[in-house]
Design a protein around this motif. Structure first.
Motif, PDB file in Angstrom:
ATOM      1  N   THR A 137       0.724  -1.513   0.039  1.00 38.08           N
ATOM      2  CA  THR A 137       0.508  -0.166   0.179  1.00 38.08           C
ATOM      3  C   THR A 137       0.997   0.819  -0.221  1.00 38.08           C
ATOM      4  N   LEU A 138       0.165   2.367  -0.886  1.00 41.21           N
ATOM      5  CA  LEU A 138       1.333   3.624  -1.257  1.00 41.21           C
ATOM      6  C   LEU A 138       0.672   4.879  -0.754  1.00 41.21           C
ATOM      7  N   GLU A 139       1.855   5.614   0.585  1.00 39.00           N
ATOM      8  CA  GLU A 139       0.612   6.957   0.720  1.00 39.00           C
ATOM      9  C   GLU A 139       2.585   7.501   0.639  1.00 39.00           C
ATOM     10  N   GLY A 140       1.907   8.611   0.778  1.00 36.63           N
ATOM     11  CA  GLY A 140       2.606   9.849   0.148  1.00 36.63           C
ATOM     12  C   GLY A 140       2.870  10.729   1.255  1.00 36.63           C
ATOM     13  N   CYS A 141       2.128  10.725   2.471  1.00 33.87           N
ATOM     14  CA  CYS A 141       2.383  11.188   3.853  1.00 33.87           C
ATOM     15  C   CYS A 141       3.035  10.856   4.782  1.00 33.87           C
ATOM     16  N   PRO A 142       4.128  11.112   4.998  1.00 32.29           N
ATOM     17  CA  PRO A 142       4.582  10.483   6.568  1.00 32.29           C
ATOM     18  C   PRO A 142       3.994   9.896   7.247  1.00 32.29           C
ATOM     19  N   GLU A 143       3.320  11.201   7.804  1.00 30.92           N
ATOM     20  CA  GLU A 143       2.025  11.289   8.801  1.00 30.92           C
ATOM     21  C   GLU A 143       1.578  10.315   9.139  1.00 30.92           C
ATOM     22  N   THR A 144       0.471  10.306   8.093  1.00 33.93           N
ATOM     23  CA  THR A 144      -1.269   9.648   8.355  1.00 33.93           C
ATOM     24  C   THR A 144      -0.228   7.893   7.887  1.00 33.93           C
ATOM     25  N   ALA A 145       1.064   7.937   7.215  1.00 36.67           N
ATOM     26  CA  ALA A 145       1.161   6.423   6.803  1.00 36.67           C
ATOM     27  C   ALA A 145       1.505   5.696   8.409  1.00 36.67           C
ATOM     28  N   LYS A 146       1.913   6.603   9.014  1.00 36.16           N
ATOM     29  CA  LYS A 146       2.536   6.214  11.169  1.00 36.16           C
ATOM     30  C   LYS A 146       1.637   5.840  12.071  1.00 36.16           C
ATOM     31  N   ILE A 147       0.240   6.532  11.116  1.00 34.38           N
ATOM     32  CA  ILE A 147      -0.667   6.062  12.394  1.00 34.38           C
ATOM     33  C   ILE A 147      -1.047   5.059  11.034  1.00 34.38           C
ATOM     34  N   ALA A 148      -1.622   4.793  10.146  1.00 31.09           N
ATOM     35  CA  ALA A 148      -2.211   2.880   9.014  1.00 31.09           C
ATOM     36  C   ALA A 148      -1.067   2.276   9.997  1.00 31.09           C
ATOM     37  N   GLN A 149       0.052   2.358  10.083  1.00 32.44           N
ATOM     38  CA  GLN A 149       0.922   1.371  10.011  1.00 32.44           C
ATOM     39  C   GLN A 149       0.716   0.983  11.562  1.00 32.44           C
ATOM     40  N   ASN A 150       1.011   1.904  12.598  1.00 34.46           N
ATOM     41  CA  ASN A 150       0.594   1.924  14.206  1.00 34.46           C
ATOM     42  C   ASN A 150      -0.910   1.338  13.991  1.00 34.46           C
ATOM     43  N   GLN A 151      -1.953   0.962  12.875  1.00 36.12           N
ATOM     44  CA  GLN A 151      -3.384   0.445  13.604  1.00 36.12           C
ATOM     45  C   GLN A 151      -2.788  -1.020  12.810  1.00 36.12           C
ATOM     46  N   PHE A 152      -2.478  -1.163  11.990  1.00 35.86           N
ATOM     47  CA  PHE A 152      -2.277  -2.355  11.426  1.00 35.86           C
ATOM     48  C   PHE A 152      -1.200  -3.311  12.655  1.00 35.86           C
ATOM     49  N   THR A 153      -0.216  -2.937  13.256  1.00 36.33           N
ATOM     50  CA  THR A 153       0.403  -3.683  14.675  1.00 36.33           C
ATOM     51  C   THR A 153      -1.167  -3.933  15.315  1.00 36.33           C
ATOM     52  N   GLN A 154      -1.863  -2.792  16.166  1.00 35.49           N
ATOM     53  CA  GLN A 154      -2.759  -2.960  16.443  1.00 35.49           C
ATOM     54  C   GLN A 154      -3.496  -4.098  16.559  1.00 35.49           C
ATOM     55  N   PHE A 155      -4.024  -4.663  15.284  1.00 33.01           N
ATOM     56  CA  PHE A 155      -5.067  -5.064  14.465  1.00 33.01           C
ATOM     57  C   PHE A 155      -4.125  -6.582  14.588  1.00 33.01           C
ATOM     58  N   GLY A 156      -2.724  -6.507  14.484  1.00 29.95           N
ATOM     59  CA  GLY A 156      -2.319  -7.747  13.899  1.00 29.95           C
ATOM     60  C   GLY A 156      -2.870  -8.134  12.426  1.00 29.95           C
ATOM     61  N   LEU A 157      -2.329  -7.453  11.725  1.00 27.78           N
ATOM     62  CA  LEU A 157      -2.616  -6.975  10.300  1.00 27.78           C
ATOM     63  C   LEU A 157      -1.175  -6.966  10.088  1.00 27.78           C
ATOM     64  N   THR A 158      -0.506  -8.541   9.249  1.00 27.36           N
ATOM     65  CA  THR A 158       0.407  -8.750   9.596  1.00 27.36           C
ATOM     66  C   THR A 158       1.433  -8.440   8.126  1.00 27.36           C
ATOM     67  N   ASN A 159       0.626  -8.781   7.125  1.00 27.90           N
ATOM     68  CA  ASN A 159       1.046  -9.062   5.804  1.00 27.90           C
ATOM     69  C   ASN A 159       0.673  -7.542   4.464  1.00 27.90           C
ATOM     70  N   ILE A 160       0.698  -6.646   5.103  1.00 26.34           N
ATOM     71  CA  ILE A 160       0.647  -5.553   4.413  1.00 26.34           C
ATOM     72  C   ILE A 160       2.171  -4.624   4.466  1.00 26.34           C
ATOM     73  N   ASN A 161       2.565  -4.213   3.282  1.00 23.71           N
ATOM     74  CA  ASN A 161       4.060  -3.215   3.470  1.00 23.71           C
ATOM     75  C   ASN A 161       3.401  -2.123   3.350  1.00 23.71           C
ATOM     76  N   CYS A 162       3.302  -1.096   3.981  1.00 26.15           N
ATOM     77  CA  CYS A 162       3.040   0.418   3.779  1.00 26.15           C
ATOM     78  C   CYS A 162       4.509   0.779   3.573  1.00 26.15           C
ATOM     79  N   ALA A 163       4.555   1.573   1.637  1.00 31.28           N
ATOM     80  CA  ALA A 163       5.435   2.237   1.270  1.00 31.28           C
ATOM     81  C   ALA A 163       5.119   3.442   1.389  1.00 31.28           C
ATOM     82  N   VAL A 164       6.070   4.225   2.333  1.00 30.13           N
ATOM     83  CA  VAL A 164       5.383   6.261   2.151  1.00 30.13           C
ATOM     84  C   VAL A 164       6.345   6.075   1.138  1.00 30.13           C
TER      85      VAL A 164
END
Length: 263
Positions: A137-164
């Motif tokens: 998943t691609l995100e241009g905004c670093p701050e938004t991506a950081k929140i999303a990555q925290n959410q992925f970790t919190q909910f155990g979504l481990t098959n996601i590679n978030c590229a800023v």
């Protein structure tokens, strides 16, 4: 807003349901996936993911990119407000979950992560199958991506590679052909030029089973024109217009057909 209201009324006038569809492929997709009303255990996880964002009153600096990676917006916004206005609805998240469950893609690309509401549906849909689906998943905004990555970790979504990254730069540089994406969700830039640029950049990845989903195809007159151009592309065979989303298939065995479907 006036354009969207007019466009929606036109959509309602022309749209059909499964009873007017004579394509077996599309009929099965509608009856077994789009119109599946059964509750899934994963829906509660999607609701919890959304509610955790809606309860977050912290603010972040949001940066958006235009076509050609040109910065055109930078402002401070509350996370809850972003989730409320920029994320997909609960109904759409559940539909996206069912689509992944139905098609079982092994590799997914999402252009535009935001807070990861759609990404969570992509991940949960693949996880329920017990497959090793890879999601980029691609995100241009670093701050938004950081929140999303925290959410992925919190909910155990481990098959996601978030590229800023800037979308166009990433798509220009990635080795696309050796890694065909079975499904691509376009939700990063609602302009004609950017959408068509992305379309051409990832076109080498298509196979007979590829599905592309374009968000907000009736957002503006420009996006509606973009959708018409995509429909006419010689490699496109079947499209489904559900008003907010446009589905594109490249199945060579299918006659070229365009459907307008109520969801």
């Amino acid at each position: 807003m006036l354009f969207q209201i007019k466009s929606y009324l036109q959509f309602l006038w022309h749209s059909k349901n499964e009873h007017a569809v004579h394509s077996p492929f599309v009929f099965n997709l509608l009856t077994k996936c789009f119109y599946d009303k059964k509750q899934k255990p994963e829906y509660s996880v999607l609701r919890a993911y959304r509610n955790s964002l809606l309860a977050n009153t912290n603010t972040i600096e949001v940066t958006d990119f235009g076509a050609g990676s040109r910065v055109f917006t930078s402002n401070t916004r509350e996370i809850a407000q972003i989730a409320k206005t920029a994320g997909i609805s609960s109904k759409r998240a559940e539909l996206l979950f069912r689509i992944i469950h139905y098609f079982q893609p092994e590799s997914i690309l999402e252009i535009g992560t935001s807070l990861g509401l759609a990404t969570a549906a992509l991940s949960l849909g693949s996880r329920s199958l017990g497959t090793k689906t890879k999601i980029i998943t691609l995100e241009g905004c670093p701050e938004t991506a950081k929140i999303a990555q925290n959410q992925f970790t919190q909910f155990g979504l481990t098959n996601i590679n978030c590229a800023v990254t800037e979308f166009e730069r990433y798509l220009n540089n990635i080795e696309l052909e050796p890694l065909p994406f079975n499904l691509i969700f376009f939700d990063g830039n609602h302009s004609k030029k950017a959408t068509l640029d992305y379309f051409e950049l990832v076109l080498p990845t298509i196979t007979n089973e590829t599905l592309w989903i374009f968000d907000d195809i009736h957002w503006s007159a420009e996006m509606k024109q973009t959708w018409e151009i995509i429909k006419k592309h010689p490699k496109v065979t079947v499209t489904i217009d559900t008003f907010q989303w446009g589905f594109v298939f490249f199945r060579q065995e299918q006659p070229k057909e365009h459907f307008i479907i109520r969801v």
